[in-house]
Design a protein around this motif. Structure first.
Motif, PDB file in Angstrom:
ATOM      1  N   ASN A  50       0.727  -1.333   0.018  1.00 21.87           N
ATOM      2  CA  ASN A  50       0.070  -0.109  -0.076  1.00 21.87           C
ATOM      3  C   ASN A  50       0.958   1.262  -0.018  1.00 21.87           C
ATOM      4  OD1 ASN A  50      -2.039   1.889   0.363  1.00 21.87           O
ATOM      5  ND2 ASN A  50      -2.947   0.780   2.063  1.00 21.87           N
ATOM      6  N   MET A  52       0.140   4.073   0.840  1.00 18.50           N
ATOM      7  CA  MET A  52      -0.284   4.932   2.071  1.00 18.50           C
ATOM      8  C   MET A  52       0.490   4.788   3.337  1.00 18.50           C
ATOM      9  SD  MET A  52      -4.293   5.364   1.628  1.00 18.50           S
ATOM     10  CE  MET A  52      -5.107   5.794  -0.027  1.00 18.50           C
ATOM     11  N   PHE A  56      -4.874   1.225   8.034  1.00 20.15           N
ATOM     12  CA  PHE A  56      -5.627   0.406   7.451  1.00 20.15           C
ATOM     13  C   PHE A  56      -6.775   1.431   6.840  1.00 20.15           C
ATOM     14  CE2 PHE A  56      -6.597   0.662  12.002  1.00 20.15           C
ATOM     15  CZ  PHE A  56      -7.880   1.299  11.964  1.00 20.15           C
ATOM     16  N   GLN A  57      -7.686   0.758   5.982  1.00 17.07           N
ATOM     17  CA  GLN A  57      -8.801   1.754   5.318  1.00 17.07           C
ATOM     18  C   GLN A  57     -10.212   1.241   5.744  1.00 17.07           C
ATOM     19  OE1 GLN A  57      -7.648   2.376   1.220  1.00 17.07           O
ATOM     20  NE2 GLN A  57      -9.292   3.681   0.829  1.00 17.07           N
ATOM     21  N   ALA A  60     -13.327   0.815   1.539  1.00 12.94           N
ATOM     22  CA  ALA A  60     -12.597   0.527   0.338  1.00 12.94           C
ATOM     23  C   ALA A  60     -12.829   1.373  -0.826  1.00 12.94           C
ATOM     24  CB  ALA A  60     -12.922  -0.940  -0.362  1.00 12.94           C
ATOM     25  N   ASP A  61     -11.749   1.804  -1.547  1.00 15.47           N
ATOM     26  CA  ASP A  61     -11.708   2.715  -2.709  1.00 15.47           C
ATOM     27  C   ASP A  61     -12.011   4.141  -2.210  1.00 15.47           C
ATOM     28  OD1 ASP A  61     -11.389   0.654  -4.342  1.00 15.47           O
ATOM     29  OD2 ASP A  61     -13.552   0.209  -4.688  1.00 15.47           O
ATOM     30  N   LYS A  62     -11.659   4.450  -1.034  1.00 13.95           N
ATOM     31  CA  LYS A  62     -11.973   5.926  -0.501  1.00 13.95           C
ATOM     32  C   LYS A  62     -10.691   6.167   0.238  1.00 13.95           C
ATOM     33  CE  LYS A  62     -16.835   7.017  -0.157  1.00 13.95           C
ATOM     34  NZ  LYS A  62     -17.829   7.587   0.546  1.00 13.95           N
ATOM     35  N   PRO A  63      -9.842   6.947  -0.187  1.00 18.38           N
ATOM     36  CA  PRO A  63      -8.207   7.532   0.305  1.00 18.38           C
ATOM     37  C   PRO A  63      -8.770   8.036   1.492  1.00 18.38           C
ATOM     38  CG  PRO A  63      -8.226   7.429  -2.078  1.00 18.38           C
ATOM     39  CD  PRO A  63      -9.704   7.337  -1.734  1.00 18.38           C
ATOM     40  N   THR A  65     -10.491   7.704   4.136  1.00 17.32           N
ATOM     41  CA  THR A  65     -10.775   6.929   5.371  1.00 17.32           C
ATOM     42  C   THR A  65      -9.634   6.090   5.723  1.00 17.32           C
ATOM     43  OG1 THR A  65     -11.664   5.190   3.874  1.00 17.32           O
ATOM     44  CG2 THR A  65     -13.348   7.018   4.457  1.00 17.32           C
ATOM     45  N   PHE A  66      -8.630   6.421   5.208  1.00 18.19           N
ATOM     46  CA  PHE A  66      -7.349   5.621   5.697  1.00 18.19           C
ATOM     47  C   PHE A  66      -6.722   6.237   6.970  1.00 18.19           C
ATOM     48  CE2 PHE A  66      -2.684   4.547   5.741  1.00 18.19           C
ATOM     49  CZ  PHE A  66      -2.820   3.197   5.322  1.00 18.19           C
ATOM     50  N   GLU A  68      -3.807   6.183   9.504  1.00 16.46           N
ATOM     51  CA  GLU A  68      -2.397   6.156   9.324  1.00 16.46           C
ATOM     52  C   GLU A  68      -1.944   5.763  10.768  1.00 16.46           C
ATOM     53  OE1 GLU A  68       0.126   8.127   6.902  1.00 16.46           O
ATOM     54  OE2 GLU A  68      -1.576   9.693   6.561  1.00 16.46           O
TER      55      GLU A  68
END
Length: 148
Positions: A50, A52, A56-57, A60-63, A65-66, A68
């Motif tokens: 990954n 980033m 964890f996210q 899915a497919d929404k950066p 919401t990651f 760190e």
């Protein structure tokens, strides 16, 4: 007003605090470079492929919401390293120096000071066999009698 400000600045605690802040800031830069150069790449190994980083996210497919975790671990490591370095470079030697060279300006209470004065007077009295050493011998008159 300026005299009070000068006295405040020249107090030992303020000078010690200023030195600690300057040295702490310098060590933060060193430790940050260490964690960015060594710790972050090691954390990236555990982060997988990954881009980033370690985390964890949530969706899915929404950066956006990651979450760190890597920067949190890096900040904790920075804090621990700075605290350890400052402790072993500043606190331990200062404590040893204070034990080796105790303060000469020990503040005595009024009763302690009076006790010391009493003891000194008693010691002086015992050395002079009851005579006041600071009084001159009385002069003698023509008959040999002592006059005061």
């Amino acid at each position: 007003m300026l005299k009070g400000f000068r006295d405040f600045l020249l107090r030992g605690n303020v000078v010690d605090l200023a030195v600690a802040v300057v040295i702490g800031t310098a060590f933060v830069a060193i430790v940050t470079a260490f964690t960015n150069g060594i710790i972050n790449p090691l954390l990236a190994v555990f982060g997988g492929s990954n881009e980033m980083g370690l985390g964890f996210q949530l969706i899915a497919d929404k950066p956006a919401t990651f979450i760190e975790i890597g920067p949190i671990i890096t900040a904790a490591i920075n804090f621990v390293l700075v605290a350890l370095i400052l402790y072993f470079i500043l606190v331990v030697p200062a404590t040893r120096a204070k034990k080796r060279f105790p303060e000469a300006d020990e503040k005595l209470s009024e009763s302690e000071l009076l006790i010391q004065i009493r003891d000194l007077l008693a010691e002086q009295h015992s050395r002079s066999n009851g005579k006041h050493s600071y009084l001159p011998e009385p002069a003698s008159d023509a008959d040999g009698k002592k006059t005061y």
